[in-house]
Design a protein around this motif. Structure first.
Motif, mmCIF file in Angstrom:
data_model
loop_
_atom_site.group_PDB
_atom_site.id
_atom_site.type_symbol
_atom_site.label_atom_id
_atom_site.label_comp_id
_atom_site.label_asym_id
_atom_site.label_seq_id
_atom_site.Cartn_x
_atom_site.Cartn_y
_atom_site.Cartn_z
ATOM 1 N N THR A 84 196.907 129.755 16.468
ATOM 2 C CA THR A 84 195.731 129.124 17.058
ATOM 3 C C THR A 84 194.745 130.145 17.628
ATOM 4 O OG1 THR A 84 196.484 128.932 19.356
ATOM 5 C CG2 THR A 84 197.302 127.299 17.791
ATOM 6 N N ALA A 85 193.527 129.676 17.899
ATOM 7 C CA ALA A 85 192.517 130.496 18.579
ATOM 8 C C ALA A 85 192.645 130.395 20.095
ATOM 9 C CB ALA A 85 191.115 130.053 18.156
ATOM 10 N N THR A 86 193.408 129.464 20.577
ATOM 11 C CA THR A 86 193.603 129.190 22.007
ATOM 12 C C THR A 86 194.666 130.115 22.575
ATOM 13 O OG1 THR A 86 192.985 126.877 21.765
ATOM 14 C CG2 THR A 86 194.361 127.413 23.643
ATOM 15 N N ALA A 87 194.437 130.731 23.757
ATOM 16 C CA ALA A 87 193.320 130.542 24.660
ATOM 17 C C ALA A 87 192.542 131.859 24.806
ATOM 18 C CB ALA A 87 193.824 130.084 26.010
ATOM 19 N N HIS A 88 192.292 132.519 23.676
ATOM 20 C CA HIS A 88 191.453 133.721 23.685
ATOM 21 C C HIS A 88 190.019 133.321 24.000
ATOM 22 C CE1 HIS A 88 189.563 137.439 22.377
ATOM 23 N NE2 HIS A 88 190.750 137.971 22.099
ATOM 24 N N ALA A 89 189.299 134.204 24.710
ATOM 25 C CA ALA A 89 187.874 133.962 24.907
ATOM 26 C C ALA A 89 187.189 133.917 23.539
ATOM 27 C CB ALA A 89 187.284 135.071 25.764
ATOM 28 N N PRO A 90 186.131 133.105 23.399
ATOM 29 C CA PRO A 90 185.476 132.285 24.418
ATOM 30 C C PRO A 90 186.309 131.060 24.789
ATOM 31 C CG PRO A 90 184.433 131.923 22.283
ATOM 32 C CD PRO A 90 185.417 133.043 22.090
ATOM 33 N N ILE A 91 186.406 130.822 26.078
ATOM 34 C CA ILE A 91 187.228 129.722 26.589
ATOM 35 C C ILE A 91 186.389 128.451 26.551
ATOM 36 C CG2 ILE A 91 188.496 128.888 28.594
ATOM 37 C CD1 ILE A 91 188.821 131.922 29.325
ATOM 38 N N SER A 117 178.252 128.254 26.009
ATOM 39 C CA SER A 117 178.883 129.291 26.825
ATOM 40 C C SER A 117 179.876 130.066 25.977
ATOM 41 C CB SER A 117 179.606 128.665 28.024
ATOM 42 O OG SER A 117 180.769 127.964 27.603
ATOM 43 N N GLN A 118 180.164 131.279 26.412
ATOM 44 C CA GLN A 118 181.220 132.091 25.801
ATOM 45 C C GLN A 118 182.033 132.706 26.938
ATOM 46 O OE1 GLN A 118 180.264 134.242 22.051
ATOM 47 N NE2 GLN A 118 180.800 132.115 21.692
ATOM 48 N N PRO A 119 182.754 131.874 27.701
ATOM 49 C CA PRO A 119 183.373 132.355 28.937
ATOM 50 C C PRO A 119 184.567 133.278 28.703
ATOM 51 C CG PRO A 119 183.135 129.959 28.905
ATOM 52 C CD PRO A 119 182.934 130.446 27.510
ATOM 53 N N VAL A 120 184.746 134.158 29.674
ATOM 54 C CA VAL A 120 185.930 135.019 29.706
ATOM 55 C C VAL A 120 186.546 134.891 31.091
ATOM 56 C CG1 VAL A 120 184.541 137.047 30.353
ATOM 57 C CG2 VAL A 120 186.790 137.360 29.319
ATOM 58 N N LEU A 121 187.865 134.926 31.157
ATOM 59 C CA LEU A 121 188.625 134.612 32.369
ATOM 60 C C LEU A 121 188.601 135.774 33.368
ATOM 61 C CD1 LEU A 121 190.475 132.108 33.057
ATOM 62 C CD2 LEU A 121 192.402 133.558 32.396
ATOM 63 N N PRO A 122 188.387 135.506 34.667
ATOM 64 C CA PRO A 122 188.548 136.560 35.675
ATOM 65 C C PRO A 122 190.002 137.029 35.733
ATOM 66 C CG PRO A 122 187.383 134.659 36.591
ATOM 67 C CD PRO A 122 187.949 134.236 35.265
ATOM 68 N N THR A 123 190.193 138.289 36.045
ATOM 69 C CA THR A 123 191.540 138.857 36.085
ATOM 70 C C THR A 123 192.443 138.130 37.077
ATOM 71 O OG1 THR A 123 190.980 141.043 35.261
ATOM 72 C CG2 THR A 123 192.818 140.923 36.785
ATOM 73 N N GLY A 124 191.881 137.642 38.180
ATOM 74 C CA GLY A 124 192.704 136.941 39.165
ATOM 75 C C GLY A 124 193.422 135.750 38.574
ATOM 76 N N TRP A 125 192.726 134.968 37.748
ATOM 77 C CA TRP A 125 193.374 133.826 37.098
ATOM 78 C C TRP A 125 194.410 134.284 36.075
ATOM 79 C CZ3 TRP A 125 193.275 129.836 39.779
ATOM 80 C CH2 TRP A 125 192.130 129.293 40.354
ATOM 81 N N ALA A 126 194.061 135.314 35.300
ATOM 82 C CA ALA A 126 195.015 135.820 34.306
ATOM 83 C C ALA A 126 196.292 136.302 34.984
ATOM 84 C CB ALA A 126 194.377 136.955 33.506
ATOM 85 N N TRP A 127 196.120 137.009 36.088
ATOM 86 C CA TRP A 127 197.280 137.475 36.861
ATOM 87 C C TRP A 127 198.133 136.299 37.310
ATOM 88 C CZ3 TRP A 127 197.279 136.890 42.440
ATOM 89 C CH2 TRP A 127 198.378 137.471 43.078
#
Length: 756
Positions: free
Chosen positions: A246-253, A397-407
């Motif tokens: 799948t393409a999920t959940a790579h950016a763009p989110i 939009s083409q969002p990318v996740l902040p590191t805090g959420w990824a952590w």
């Protein structure tokens, strides 16, 4: 047609159906196993072992261990839960910490450097271990199963084709069809827009006109179901291998609007609170042992409380989109499982669901609405927080996740994607279901395993041994170890005793319950915090999350493991280690389709030229378009490079040439040059030139018509286009709403000459 005629037609059709059914029944009887014709001279296709299982491999993208509900995470994944209840969860399974390397190891059963995939293909290097060229001596699971009587298909992401081979002319040896898969539908890139993708079917680009209700994940599931039905129609007695990536959940989110709404307000407490909540759920569901510790937040990752209210609202919206994307993808996967169940195939299908090709992506501290602008170091956050927050997760939009959420999504571990040194980058949830063979239901397995172990597990489950030579090429050893010993024995002793890890300088070595790990020196966002790497030591048999560093207490143990790492790294072509990142994206680091040329001519086509099938144009280039105008009110796109998030486009708008140059989606970053004069009917030359002048060391953008410079503007910020170029038409996500230019006016563009 009269009602009488319609009635006759219906009668004839029903009669035909009965006759066909009767004929089919007779033919079926004639084709019973006892009556099957034994041809003497026609070639016989290979046949699989008796009762061999179907194989379904599912792999998501950038999904951390703590993301899905199946492993105690915050995002509901009922279909992964469903598989786990009918099979096994593995909580000590590992990937490589990066996309292409994980996928190369999955496909071949070999360590990623051993098959030349030491980093993603976009970061390949001209040396052993890093070229991104999977050798013929490492046949894939598609190759092996195909030679043993399986039908094979690959749906979704492919990031294992060398970038310079990703053109309409190939070569196609390392496209999915060349890697042993009969059918492919997906993309040959690191990521893809969910609402306006550019896709490939086998070797050919798909002409796609997405509707407002289009979604990439549903499209993938539709094609997977269609392939399964075709396979069942034409080869019901032949087992299949379906690799669903799948393409999920790579950016763009991104996710459909109704799914975005489901998660509104669920993450307002922030990543510190969410991490604690996930950890508690992981322990209560026994996905994490009660003895495990929740590792602390690195000082480089901001505390949620340090974010302003505006930042917190913006960050929470991106996490809502991530949850929506993952949950929606899970629903589409459920449709595939339903199809197998309804067809009576699920019981004898070995389903291997790898939740993430690495940990969640810790690639930028602050996140962004537009990842293209972020990579160009353009800060759009202030305006986006104020005016564009409601666009997050949508097609605009083409969002990318902040590191805090990824952590937080990698709970309870340290770090994330790219950090092969720690489990936040490499520990991914694995579920295996095979009802016909696996007697245990809903149980947990904690044997230490690696992505290279998937291929040999499949081979043992089928009952085959890969040939020593495949298509005349001697095969290199498989590095993986089958996991089947653990299927019906929860307490079985680990059969993988050691494994090395390395991505972009971050490295580790596991042996007999101990792990030596380097301390990261490059941060999310690509900055460096130390001159060199130090090493840490963990007893991961007792310390599940790598919480207690024993390096000072046990220097001899650490020294021994470091030596072991050097030995195995030498054997697998890992050395020398390089953690260089952004400079490795430079096109001169690897071959390209235009090597040795400074001019290329392109022609209009109905589909896009991919990023690697078009020259990299940043500074000092000229595009000359030959056009034919039929009337003075002509409107048509000529060439669009990129999309509304970054790039440029040349158009004829109501007879006047128009140039739009976008460094980002914000008005302040958009340059527009319009000709004051309408083009007369006939042939014309319309040119765009971007030139860096030595006098002021600035970039200057010019629109030139029939050799005459119409206007020139200074460019303070270069555009970094997306992955596609359209000639003679617009991409589906382009400036249609903004400019109201027709999607296509055939015959306007004759050719495009690009000089660089």
């Amino acid at each position: 047609m009269s009602r009488c005629s319609i009635g006759k037609l219906a009668f004839l059709m029903s009669t035909a159906i009965i006759m066909v059914s009767s004929a089919a029944a007779a033919e079926q009887e004639a084709r019973s196993p006892e009556a099957k014709h034994q041809w003497q001279h026609y070639p016989s296709p290979p046949t699989a072992p008796k009762d061999a299982p179907n194989v379904l491999i599912i792999m998501t993208d950038d999904v951390g261990f703590g993301a899905s509900s199946t492993f105690g995470g915050i995002v509901p994944t009922p279909n992964l839960d469903r598989l786990a209840k009918n099979g096994l969860r593995y909580n000590r399974f590992h990937t490589t910490a990066m996309c292409s390397p994980t996928r190369a190891a999955l496909l071949t059963g070999r360590n990623h450097h051993a098959v030349n995939t030491g980093a993603i293909n976009d970061l390949s290097l001209d040396r052993d271990g890093y070229t991104s060229v999977i050798p013929e001596s490492a046949a894939t699971i598609g190759d092996i199963l195909g030679l043993n009587g399986y039908d094979t298909a690959w749906i979704g992401k492919n990031h294992n084709t060398p970038v310079w081979e990703n053109t309409p002319m190939g070569p196609f040896d390392r496209w999915p069809n060349g890697l042993g898969f009969d059918y492919f539908y997906g993309y040959n890139l690191s990521y893809m827009d969910q609402f306006a993708p550019t896709l490939i079917e086998n070797r050919n680009q798909v002409e796609l006109h997405p509707s407002k209700n289009y979604s990439l994940e549903r499209d993938f599931a539709d094609h997977a179901i269609d392939w399964l039905r075709q396979q069942n129609t034409y080869a019901p007695d032949t087992p299949f291998l379906l690799y669903y990536s799948t393409a999920t959940a790579h950016a763009p989110i991104q996710a459909p609007d109704e799914w975005l709404e489901r998660f509104r307000g669920q993450f307002d407490d922030g990543w510190d609170v969410m991490r604690e909540r996930i950890f508690a759920q992981q322990q209560s569901t026994k996905n994490v042992p009660t003895s495990a510790k929740l590792t602390s937040r690195p000082p480089q990752i901001p505390a949620w409380s340090s974010r302003t209210p505006e930042q917190q609202k913006f960050d929470a919206r991106i996490m809502e989109a991530y949850a929506a994307m993952l949950a929606y993808c899970d629903e589409q996967i459920g449709r595939i499982l339903d199809e197998l169940e309804q067809a009576g195939e699920l019981d004898n299908t070995l389903v291997i669901f790898i939740q993430g090709d690495n940990g969640a992506a810790t690639e930028t501290l602050d996140g962004a609405l537009n990842e293209i602008a972020m990579f160009a170091s353009i800060d759009t956050s202030e305006i986006d927080m104020e005016k564009n927050i409601d666009l997050i997760g949508t097609a605009k939009s083409q969002p990318v996740l902040p590191t805090g959420w990824a952590w937080a999504l990698n709970t309870p571990f340290q770090w994330g994607k790219q950090y092969a040194s720690h489990f936040g980058g490499t520990r991914n949830g694995l579920v295996i279901s095979w009802p016909k063979y696996i007697k245990a239901k809903g149980e947990l397995r904690s044997q230490f395993h690696n992505i290279t172990d998937i291929a040999p597990t499949i081979f043992e489950a089928i009952g085959i041994k890969p040939a020593k030579k495949v298509q005349g090429v001697k095969q290199q050893p498989i590095d993986g170890t089958s996991m089947m010993y653990s299927f019906n024995s929860a307490d079985a002793k680990d059969q993988r005793n050691e494994q090395y890890f390395e991505i972009m300088g971050n490295r580790a070595f596991y042996k007999d319950g101990w792990m030596a790990s380097t301390t990261p020196r490059r941060l999310p966002g690509y900055g460096y915090i130390s001159e060199d790497y130090s090493w840490e030591l963990y007893n991961v048999d007792e310390d599940f999350s790598q919480d207690k560093n024993l390096a000072t207490e046990m220097p001899k143990k650490l020294s021994s493991l470091r030596k072991d790492f050097t030995d195995v790294a030498t054997k697998n072509s890992v050395l020398p280690i390089s953690d260089e990142f952004l400079p490795r994206f430079s096109p001169d680091k690897r071959p390209n389709a235009f090597e040795g040329r400074d001019k290329v001519v392109f022609y209009p086509r109905t589909t896009a030229y991919s990023g690697t099938a078009f020259p990299s144009l940043y500074s000092d280039w000229t595009v000359d378009a030959k056009v034919t105008v039929s009337n003075q009110a002509e409107s048509a796109p000529i060439i669009t490079r990129g999309n509304r998030f970054g790039g440029w486009g040349l158009f004829i708008d109501d007879g006047k040439p128009l140039l739009v140059y976008r460094a980002s989606h914000l008005e302040k970053d958009i340059i527009t040059i319009t000709s004051p004069d309408t083009l007369a009917p006939g042939d014309h030359s319309i040119s765009v030139q971007l030139e860096r002048t030595p006098e002021d060391k600035m970039n200057h953008l010019s629109l030139i018509i029939d050799g005459k410079i119409i206007a020139t503007q200074q460019v303070s910020q270069l555009a970094h286009p997306g992955v596609e170029t359209f000639i003679g038409r617009l991409s589906a996500i382009e400036l249609i709403e903004d400019l109201q230019i027709p999607y296509s006016t055939p015959g306007v563009v004759q050719s495009i000459k690009v000089s660089f």
